[in-house]
Design an enzyme around this catalytic site. Structure first.
Site, PDB file in Angstrom:
ATOM      1  N   THR A 145       0.835  -1.199   0.000  1.00  0.00           N
ATOM      2  CA  THR A 145       0.000   0.000   0.000  1.00  0.00           C
ATOM      3  C   THR A 145       0.875   1.256   0.000  1.00  0.00           C
ATOM      4  O   THR A 145       1.916   1.268   0.650  1.00  0.00           O
ATOM      5  CB  THR A 145      -0.868  -0.013   1.275  1.00  0.00           C
ATOM      6  OG1 THR A 145      -1.761  -1.122   1.191  1.00  0.00           O
ATOM      7  CG2 THR A 145      -1.648   1.271   1.460  1.00  0.00           C
ATOM      8  N   ARG A 200     -13.673  -8.277  -0.671  1.00  0.00           N
ATOM      9  CA  ARG A 200     -13.079  -7.770   0.576  1.00  0.00           C
ATOM     10  C   ARG A 200     -12.532  -6.351   0.384  1.00  0.00           C
ATOM     11  O   ARG A 200     -11.860  -6.045  -0.592  1.00  0.00           O
ATOM     12  CB  ARG A 200     -11.963  -8.709   1.023  1.00  0.00           C
ATOM     13  CG  ARG A 200     -11.208  -8.246   2.281  1.00  0.00           C
ATOM     14  CD  ARG A 200      -9.914  -7.523   1.951  1.00  0.00           C
ATOM     15  NE  ARG A 200      -9.129  -7.233   3.155  1.00  0.00           N
ATOM     16  CZ  ARG A 200      -8.042  -6.479   3.159  1.00  0.00           C
ATOM     17  NH1 ARG A 200      -7.596  -5.953   2.038  1.00  0.00           N
ATOM     18  NH2 ARG A 200      -7.386  -6.250   4.276  1.00  0.00           N
ATOM     19  N   VAL A 201     -12.849  -5.490   1.322  1.00  0.00           N
ATOM     20  CA  VAL A 201     -12.304  -4.132   1.335  1.00  0.00           C
ATOM     21  C   VAL A 201     -11.559  -3.935   2.655  1.00  0.00           C
ATOM     22  O   VAL A 201     -12.068  -4.293   3.720  1.00  0.00           O
ATOM     23  CB  VAL A 201     -13.432  -3.089   1.187  1.00  0.00           C
ATOM     24  CG1 VAL A 201     -12.901  -1.681   1.401  1.00  0.00           C
ATOM     25  CG2 VAL A 201     -14.080  -3.201  -0.189  1.00  0.00           C
ATOM     26  N   GLY A 202     -10.360  -3.412   2.571  1.00  0.00           N
ATOM     27  CA  GLY A 202      -9.540  -3.186   3.767  1.00  0.00           C
ATOM     28  C   GLY A 202      -9.715  -1.792   4.336  1.00  0.00           C
ATOM     29  O   GLY A 202     -10.747  -1.144   4.129  1.00  0.00           O
ATOM     30  N   ASP A 203      -8.693  -1.328   5.025  1.00  0.00           N
ATOM     31  CA  ASP A 203      -8.824  -0.071   5.761  1.00  0.00           C
ATOM     32  C   ASP A 203      -8.604   1.171   4.908  1.00  0.00           C
ATOM     33  O   ASP A 203      -9.001   2.270   5.296  1.00  0.00           O
ATOM     34  CB  ASP A 203      -7.828  -0.037   6.929  1.00  0.00           C
ATOM     35  CG  ASP A 203      -6.385  -0.096   6.434  1.00  0.00           C
ATOM     36  OD1 ASP A 203      -6.090  -0.943   5.566  1.00  0.00           O
ATOM     37  OD2 ASP A 203      -5.554   0.698   6.896  1.00  0.00           O
ATOM     38  N   THR A 207      -0.757   1.601   6.704  1.00  0.00           N
ATOM     39  CA  THR A 207      -0.525   0.410   5.880  1.00  0.00           C
ATOM     40  C   THR A 207      -0.347  -0.786   6.799  1.00  0.00           C
ATOM     41  O   THR A 207       0.295  -0.675   7.837  1.00  0.00           O
ATOM     42  CB  THR A 207       0.712   0.568   4.984  1.00  0.00           C
ATOM     43  OG1 THR A 207       0.967  -0.669   4.320  1.00  0.00           O
ATOM     44  CG2 THR A 207       1.944   0.948   5.790  1.00  0.00           C
ATOM     45  N   GLY A 208      -0.933  -1.918   6.429  1.00  0.00           N
ATOM     46  CA  GLY A 208      -0.797  -3.105   7.268  1.00  0.00           C
ATOM     47  C   GLY A 208      -1.993  -4.022   7.115  1.00  0.00           C
ATOM     48  O   GLY A 208      -2.655  -4.010   6.071  1.00  0.00           O
ATOM     49  N   GLY A 246      -5.321  -4.638   7.168  1.00  0.00           N
ATOM     50  CA  GLY A 246      -6.409  -3.678   7.154  1.00  0.00           C
ATOM     51  C   GLY A 246      -7.497  -3.918   8.172  1.00  0.00           C
ATOM     52  O   GLY A 246      -8.045  -2.970   8.746  1.00  0.00           O
TER      53      GLY A 246
END
Lengths: 348, 348
Positions: free
Chosen positions: A214, A242-245, A265-266, A268
């Site tokens: 990211t 899937r959606v992350g942070d 970043t990481g 999510g």
């Protein structure tokens, strides 16, 4: 137990490269208008022993190019929003990072990208999730912020909005890179596991293979305005939309002129559950913590205690910079209010 | 200027109906284990002069049924997660609210539903956005929380996850209601406006027509565990895959055993930008505010100053209940730690 891996930003740079070219103009130092920016290209298990000198140089050069692009905007009295867009576009256009051109593949062999931007002056924000035909998702997120009353647009809907606002939709083939395709095939070979094993292993393998690429940028401009932006290709082999942070305002991206601008970043999911980016702002606002203390409390204590890994970059409304992460490495760089540039990859 | 419309919860109920049937068992009062729950069915311009007695009764009966369902779980030492699922399922299955069966139509004539749930004990969370064939999106959000390592699944991907986990996909026809269809047609008649005018007007019309029918529930169980859940059909005539605050952890939904559980309803974009639900928790945690003071600071001051409308329901880890909104009405009800039930619709 929280491990403190990046408590302070040392002017000395640990990969042994101090790059101050292009930052010799120190006019801004006497202008009493501090400005600066920070970028990241992802955090994860990034070890020098696994990195060739050639690849290391490529990363450093690209991070340098990105910093220069953003800094040039700020130096010329441009806005923090323009600066982060300039910096992130360069990272999105590089195959080195998991964003834009270098986005990882989903389980279906597609590339689904997420991005968000926030303006600390107005608290306006824009984000997109799951777009497949947008070359620079951060720019689309900015259009969502500026041209619609909405914050988050998703999938084909977001692409329809892009077209109506003059953004050319590109062929999904643009995102094909051999390296990312091979990463997907490696993961797919293990698909005789159950769905939930697979999803868990997916996250673990991402971590082990240092694929948290990211990208993000935070900036303070000469008007005192903060902005934050983040862009990603998500998880290799991801399924189920899937959606992350990243496109979640308050989790992966947040900016507020009263406090700070943050890009994360990481893993999510942990960043969403911990409302990481806003929490740093809240600790500054409600507890009067310094930016670095707030960042360390959130990353090195709260996130780490919950079991999450990753990191953040941040800048406050006085130009102080903080970087905090609990992984073995993070592609990162900044040009601070003294015009000094630092680029680092590993923990030390 | 912030207008305080609901600073405290009065035991007297303003629509003149006190319903304590089913709450006669006061065993829990002496158990020293406070428990209770709060529900909402949306906030907006809800005026008594525009409401028939018959419709008012229907709303009250449905809110009562929902409260009883959730309270029965808590009374029998069930979990706060089970309680909010029981309460919200009843609201989702009713055509009265903009969630589940009563979801509004998108511009494309489809119904796209969002939901989220959060467990205050573990900070685990699950959410879905843009699902079209899920009868009870809150239940799917719970499965995302419990059966996947992810927090947010979207669109067809979320539906594929549902199928793999034994949820029957229903025909989209299930969501057809004459009332919602007519609302869409009315909005479409004004489509000779520019896209951005249309999107803005869309939000305004929602407000004017009191269509913020999002539903939500927060609960404290006898084990001291908090949970929050929210479910919605979004905005009538929405385009571009717009997602509001409901599935955004920290914005529309948040729970943390250290502080409180919150479910929001209103103009989602403002709730995302303000990180409303988590901000209430942060004010309790970092500023040691009471739940009601924190809720009022966030809704009546911060949200109102930013120009947003809507409200929240919340319960803290001692069983105190808070409801705060800056609209003329909010479908809402609770059964508090004394076993007393209150149901209200209008501001006063």
């Amino acid at each position: 137990m929280a491990i403190h891996q990046c408590r302070t930003i040392h002017i000395s740079i640990l990969i042994g490269i101090l790059l101050i070219s292009g930052c010799q103009n120190k006019q801004h130092i006497s202008s009493n208008k501090p400005f600066g920016l920070v970028i990241h290209g992802g955090a994860g298990t990034i070890l020098k022993k696994n990195m060739s000198e050639e690849l290391e140089s490529e990363y450093i050069e690209k991070l340098k190019e990105s910093l220069h692009a953003g800094y040039t905007v700020l130096e010329n009295q441009g806005s923090s929003l323009d600066a982060i867009q300039a910096a992130i576009t360069i990272l999105e256009d590089s195959p080195l990072f998991n964003a834009g051109k270098g986005a990882v593949f989903t389980n279906a062999g597609t590339n689904e990208l997420d991005a968000a931007i926030m303006d600390g002056k107005t608290l306006n924000a824009g984000a997109v999730a799951g777009v497949k035909r947008i070359k620079n998702p951060l720019y689309l997120a900015r259009l969502v912020m500026e041209k619609s009353p909405h914050v988050l647009l998703t999938g084909e809907g977001a692409e329809a909005f892009a077209e109506e606002n003059g953004i050319e939709l590109i062929s999904p083939d643009y995102f094909f890179t051999e390296q990312r395709w091979e990463q997907l095939q490696q993961l797919k070979e293990q698909q005789d596991k159950s769905v939930s094993d697979l999803m868990q292993q997916n996250i673990n393998t991402e971590s082990a293979n240092h694929l948290f690429g990211t990208v993000g940028c935070v900036a303070l401009d000469q008007e005192g305005n903060l902005a934050a932006g983040t862009s990603t290709g998500g998880l290799t082999n991801k399924r189920f939309g899937r959606v992350g942070d990243v496109p979640i305002i308050g989790a992966g991206t947040y900016a507020n002129n009263q406090t700070c601008a943050v890009s994360a970043t990481g893993e999510g999911e942990y960043f969403i559950r911990s409302v990481i980016a806003y929490d740093i702002s809240a600790l500054m606002d409600y507890r009067k913590m310094s930016l670095q203390n707030a960042a360390d409390r959130v990353i090195m204590e709260k996130l780490t205690d919950l079991g999450g890994t990753g990191g953040i970059i941040a800048i406050d409304n006085n130009g102080h910079i903080a970087i905090s992460f609990n992984t073995s490495g993070m592609y990162r760089g900044y040009i601070d209010m003294d015009g000094e540039m630092s680029i680092k990859i590993y923990k030390y």
